[in-house]
Scaffold this motif. Structure first.
Motif, PDB file in Angstrom:
ATOM      1  N   MET A  91       0.696  -1.322  -0.065  1.00 30.22           N
ATOM      2  CA  MET A  91      -0.002   0.133   0.052  1.00 30.22           C
ATOM      3  C   MET A  91       0.742   1.151   0.001  1.00 30.22           C
ATOM      4  SD  MET A  91      -3.406  -0.684   2.182  1.00 30.22           S
ATOM      5  CE  MET A  91      -4.057   0.656   1.869  1.00 30.22           C
ATOM      6  N   THR A  94       2.033   1.601  -3.292  1.00 29.38           N
ATOM      7  CA  THR A  94       0.829   2.465  -4.263  1.00 29.38           C
ATOM      8  C   THR A  94       0.552   3.904  -4.195  1.00 29.38           C
ATOM      9  OG1 THR A  94      -0.327   0.123  -4.230  1.00 29.38           O
ATOM     10  CG2 THR A  94      -1.565   2.084  -4.812  1.00 29.38           C
ATOM     11  N   LEU A  98       1.049   6.938  -6.518  1.00 32.79           N
ATOM     12  CA  LEU A  98      -0.289   7.647  -6.822  1.00 32.79           C
ATOM     13  C   LEU A  98       0.094   9.109  -6.726  1.00 32.79           C
ATOM     14  CD1 LEU A  98      -3.109   7.501  -7.706  1.00 32.79           C
ATOM     15  CD2 LEU A  98      -3.652   7.513  -4.869  1.00 32.79           C
ATOM     16  N   LEU A 101       2.791  10.431  -8.837  1.00 34.55           N
ATOM     17  CA  LEU A 101       2.521  10.648 -10.423  1.00 34.55           C
ATOM     18  C   LEU A 101       1.472  11.558 -10.803  1.00 34.55           C
ATOM     19  CD1 LEU A 101       4.481   8.789 -10.898  1.00 34.55           C
ATOM     20  CD2 LEU A 101       2.955   7.153 -12.076  1.00 34.55           C
ATOM     21  N   ASN A 102       0.448  11.748  -9.567  1.00 39.09           N
ATOM     22  CA  ASN A 102      -0.553  12.925  -9.897  1.00 39.09           C
ATOM     23  C   ASN A 102      -0.255  14.083  -9.444  1.00 39.09           C
ATOM     24  OD1 ASN A 102      -3.123  11.532 -10.763  1.00 39.09           O
ATOM     25  ND2 ASN A 102      -2.224   9.908  -9.627  1.00 39.09           N
ATOM     26  N   VAL A 104      -0.093  15.512  -6.507  1.00 38.46           N
ATOM     27  CA  VAL A 104      -0.906  15.936  -5.351  1.00 38.46           C
ATOM     28  C   VAL A 104       0.103  17.090  -4.663  1.00 38.46           C
ATOM     29  CG1 VAL A 104      -1.917  15.270  -3.206  1.00 38.46           C
ATOM     30  CG2 VAL A 104      -1.789  13.781  -5.185  1.00 38.46           C
ATOM     31  N   THR A 108      -2.781  19.435   0.182  1.00 34.98           N
ATOM     32  CA  THR A 108      -3.768  18.253   0.349  1.00 34.98           C
ATOM     33  C   THR A 108      -3.335  17.061   0.907  1.00 34.98           C
ATOM     34  OG1 THR A 108      -4.464  19.094  -1.881  1.00 34.98           O
ATOM     35  CG2 THR A 108      -5.041  16.838  -1.274  1.00 34.98           C
ATOM     36  N   ALA A 112      -4.583  15.401   4.538  1.00 31.64           N
ATOM     37  CA  ALA A 112      -5.044  13.970   4.603  1.00 31.64           C
ATOM     38  C   ALA A 112      -4.346  13.434   5.502  1.00 31.64           C
ATOM     39  CB  ALA A 112      -4.860  13.434   3.230  1.00 31.64           C
ATOM     40  N   LEU A 116      -6.338  11.751   9.112  1.00 32.78           N
ATOM     41  CA  LEU A 116      -6.317  10.400   9.178  1.00 32.78           C
ATOM     42  C   LEU A 116      -5.579  10.007  10.818  1.00 32.78           C
ATOM     43  CD1 LEU A 116      -5.297   8.792   6.019  1.00 32.78           C
ATOM     44  CD2 LEU A 116      -7.361   8.523   7.057  1.00 32.78           C
ATOM     45  N   GLN A 176      -2.916   0.882   7.844  1.00 36.32           N
ATOM     46  CA  GLN A 176      -3.468   1.847   6.813  1.00 36.32           C
ATOM     47  C   GLN A 176      -2.803   3.362   7.414  1.00 36.32           C
ATOM     48  OE1 GLN A 176      -6.449   2.807   4.913  1.00 36.32           O
ATOM     49  NE2 GLN A 176      -7.032   0.646   4.560  1.00 36.32           N
TER      50      GLN A 176
ATOM     51  N   GLN B  82      -1.833   6.798 -13.300  1.00 38.20           N
ATOM     52  CA  GLN B  82      -2.448   6.276 -11.989  1.00 38.20           C
ATOM     53  C   GLN B  82      -3.459   7.103 -11.683  1.00 38.20           C
ATOM     54  OE1 GLN B  82      -0.915   3.248 -12.168  1.00 38.20           O
ATOM     55  NE2 GLN B  82      -0.930   3.326  -9.940  1.00 38.20           N
ATOM     56  N   THR B  83      -4.709   6.633 -11.863  1.00 36.09           N
ATOM     57  CA  THR B  83      -5.771   7.385 -11.239  1.00 36.09           C
ATOM     58  C   THR B  83      -6.257   7.034  -9.831  1.00 36.09           C
ATOM     59  OG1 THR B  83      -7.518   5.662 -12.054  1.00 36.09           O
ATOM     60  CG2 THR B  83      -6.872   7.202 -13.553  1.00 36.09           C
ATOM     61  N   PHE B  84      -6.972   7.755  -9.110  1.00 36.45           N
ATOM     62  CA  PHE B  84      -7.452   7.635  -7.857  1.00 36.45           C
ATOM     63  C   PHE B  84      -7.992   6.390  -7.885  1.00 36.45           C
ATOM     64  CE2 PHE B  84      -5.602  11.751  -7.032  1.00 36.45           C
ATOM     65  CZ  PHE B  84      -5.079  11.651  -5.890  1.00 36.45           C
ATOM     66  N   ALA B  87      -6.167   3.121  -8.167  1.00 37.73           N
ATOM     67  CA  ALA B  87      -5.618   2.913  -6.773  1.00 37.73           C
ATOM     68  C   ALA B  87      -6.546   2.406  -5.506  1.00 37.73           C
ATOM     69  CB  ALA B  87      -4.897   4.045  -6.435  1.00 37.73           C
ATOM     70  N   GLN B  90      -7.424  -1.096  -6.130  1.00 38.36           N
ATOM     71  CA  GLN B  90      -6.292  -1.960  -5.753  1.00 38.36           C
ATOM     72  C   GLN B  90      -6.415  -2.015  -4.123  1.00 38.36           C
ATOM     73  OE1 GLN B  90      -3.060  -0.704  -8.385  1.00 38.36           O
ATOM     74  NE2 GLN B  90      -1.678  -2.180  -7.503  1.00 38.36           N
ATOM     75  N   MET B  91      -6.398  -1.011  -3.430  1.00 37.97           N
ATOM     76  CA  MET B  91      -6.332  -0.913  -2.119  1.00 37.97           C
ATOM     77  C   MET B  91      -7.387  -1.680  -1.447  1.00 37.97           C
ATOM     78  SD  MET B  91      -4.391   2.760  -1.075  1.00 37.97           S
ATOM     79  CE  MET B  91      -4.421   2.399   0.499  1.00 37.97           C
ATOM     80  N   PRO B 171      -8.918  14.278  -2.386  1.00 39.97           N
ATOM     81  CA  PRO B 171      -9.072  13.062  -3.134  1.00 39.97           C
ATOM     82  C   PRO B 171      -8.094  11.968  -2.213  1.00 39.97           C
ATOM     83  CG  PRO B 171      -7.657  14.788  -4.183  1.00 39.97           C
ATOM     84  CD  PRO B 171      -8.274  15.639  -3.118  1.00 39.97           C
ATOM     85  N   VAL B 172      -6.891  12.513  -1.766  1.00 39.70           N
ATOM     86  CA  VAL B 172      -6.173  11.512  -1.018  1.00 39.70           C
ATOM     87  C   VAL B 172      -7.001  10.618   0.085  1.00 39.70           C
ATOM     88  CG1 VAL B 172      -4.093  11.177   0.307  1.00 39.70           C
ATOM     89  CG2 VAL B 172      -3.889  12.887  -1.824  1.00 39.70           C
ATOM     90  N   LEU B 173      -7.583  11.691   0.787  1.00 32.16           N
ATOM     91  CA  LEU B 173      -8.418  11.177   2.056  1.00 32.16           C
ATOM     92  C   LEU B 173      -9.614  10.512   1.721  1.00 32.16           C
ATOM     93  CD1 LEU B 173      -7.923  11.759   4.894  1.00 32.16           C
ATOM     94  CD2 LEU B 173      -9.564  13.717   4.753  1.00 32.16           C
ATOM     95  N   TRP B 175      -9.866   8.432  -0.958  1.00 33.08           N
ATOM     96  CA  TRP B 175      -9.153   7.436  -1.530  1.00 33.08           C
ATOM     97  C   TRP B 175      -8.960   6.600  -0.410  1.00 33.08           C
ATOM     98  CZ3 TRP B 175      -3.656   7.120  -1.157  1.00 33.08           C
ATOM     99  CH2 TRP B 175      -3.111   6.068  -1.767  1.00 33.08           C
ATOM    100  N   GLN B 176      -8.271   6.830   0.489  1.00 40.93           N
ATOM    101  CA  GLN B 176      -7.725   6.019   1.584  1.00 40.93           C
ATOM    102  C   GLN B 176      -8.904   5.473   2.259  1.00 40.93           C
ATOM    103  OE1 GLN B 176      -4.857   5.521   3.524  1.00 40.93           O
ATOM    104  NE2 GLN B 176      -3.129   5.913   2.221  1.00 40.93           N
ATOM    105  N   ALA B 179     -11.186   3.055   0.605  1.00 38.11           N
ATOM    106  CA  ALA B 179     -10.652   1.682   0.536  1.00 38.11           C
ATOM    107  C   ALA B 179     -10.629   0.955   1.838  1.00 38.11           C
ATOM    108  CB  ALA B 179      -9.105   1.934   0.106  1.00 38.11           C
TER     109      ALA B 179
END
Lengths: 237, 237
Positions: A91, A94, A98, A101-102, A104, A108, A112, A116, A176, B82-84, B87, B90-91, B171-173, B175-176, B179
DNA sequence: TTCGCGTTAATTGTCTGACATTTATGAGGG
DNA sequence: CCCTCATAAATGTCAGACAATTAACGCGAA
């Protein structure tokens, strides 16, 4: 046999199909950890494909660390036990991919991460053990070294927070969280800390350890908010 | 040729080595999204291995959705964006696997899920949009149907919470979180809700939407704690 | 008996060459 | 101009071979 695939869809990529079938067998418990799969020859015969195709399917599964292979007489493909450690590495990888490559942005990612982590505060306060405090204090000592490079400072920061989430005593949670924190490490590595920034972070860390020791989750939450704001300030300077 | 592998370690599994090399090229930016890799023949020549070995390496990368392949004249292997969404799938899959195969007990999973979600509360309250509220209310309506199976009730619950984390606008949040929530769905699916339990969950959901609408994050946090306790009670009955 | 050692069989790892399938491109004819 | 067909490039699949590894077996010697 069993080439009578009930799915009449486009049958491109046999190796993906076969990988998926085996994957399902693992998911639904037909194959459990450390079970040995049939040999490649047997699989190729069973699924009515060539050995090369079977091998491609097995490589797919290996890439997801669902199986491992061993050569020799008692060799073969074995179902991997899914350890938290493995899944964590996967993870984190990944997440790194992510995020880099994006493109971010760091705000942001910070948001996040701290959101968390904030969720762990109360649980960590409740379940923390002495060795968690020790680990965190040890990292704080490292962070106090002015010679420490930004990258090492960041690594120590990751270790500090890893200990914090481990203190929840919940493997799912720490797995996580740790993946998330490590995933944004490349971004954090781009930060340049002035000494004043480091001092601010370190005193917050110290206050957090104290709050954790006193088991005051609410205070920990507040400190985390401060730390988030401090980190954001550092990022935007 | 480049078979002068600088690593003198045991070179078992050439396909893993080659996959790793290409993976690094993607990581460090030598290959970017939608770039076309050399053809299998070219790769085999470049790395000094057979085409079969190259193919196994490519299948490994495909299994991690790092590349996709297309047949035909202008075909080949292309670097995946690599789209959210990718990912996330996958997660979620990894999480499901990990949780089912490790027999994580439902209490631990619940605790993790609600702790993570709790971290989103304030951010969601701050950034929520009307359509998030709409989505959540729509799911609540579904949940009120007494004919709904436990499984569908659970699926609607997942959708509800998915909308909640999406409301953070991060989006990061989301997404995590998504998942994680979906990862423990198999466990939640084993719950049997009595009607009284459902009613309790539904009223909490309604209160949560109200708190979100009023942008009162602290109240949202408290409601989430209630929901966690309620879910745990259902699980232990 | 027990230790050591070579043989053997089973299995994965790799290579080679072939053919099948898919797909864009371009040439040719209506 | 459009339709059709041949062509080439690429992946997908197959068959068969050999190399490398490893556990287990058998057998002889101490």
């Amino acid at each position: 046999m069993s080439d009578n695939s009930s799915s009449p869809e486009k049958h491109t990529d046999l190796s993906a199909d076969i990988a998926e079938r085996i994957r399902q067998d693992i998911l639904n418990g037909s194959l459990v950890a450390d079970d040995r799969l049939p040999s490649e020859s047997e699989l190729s015969e069973a699924h009515g494909v060539s050995r090369a195709t079977v091998r491609e399917a097995l490589k797919r599964l290996a890439a997801q660390s669902l199986i491992r292979t061993k050569r020799g007489a008692t060799g073969g493909a074995f179902v991997n036990r899914q350890t938290f450690e493995d899944a964590y590495a996967q993870m984190a990888s990944t997440a790194k991919l992510l995020i880099t490559l994006n493109e971010v942005d760091i705000a942001t990612a910070c948001q996040a991460r701290f959101a968390l982590e904030r969720g762990c505060a109360r649980l960590a306060a409740k379940n923390r053990q002495e060795h968690h405090l020790d680990a965190m204090r040890h990292e704080i000592d490292r962070q106090k070294d002015p010679e420490l490079s930004d990258e090492d400072f960041c690594a120590s920061d990751v270790a500090f927070h890893r200990a914090l989430v481990d203190a929840t005593g919940n493997p799912v949670l720490s797995w996580q969280l740790a993946a998330a924190v490590e995933g944004i490490e490349p971004l954090m590595n781009m930060l340049t800390y002035r000494q004043r920034d480091r001092d601010a972070v370190i005193s917050l860390h110290e206050a957090m350890v104290d709050a954790l020791e006193a088991r005051v989750g609410s205070r920990l939450e507040i400190l985390m908010d401060y730390l988030r704001d401090q980190t954001l300030r550092t990022a935007l300077s």
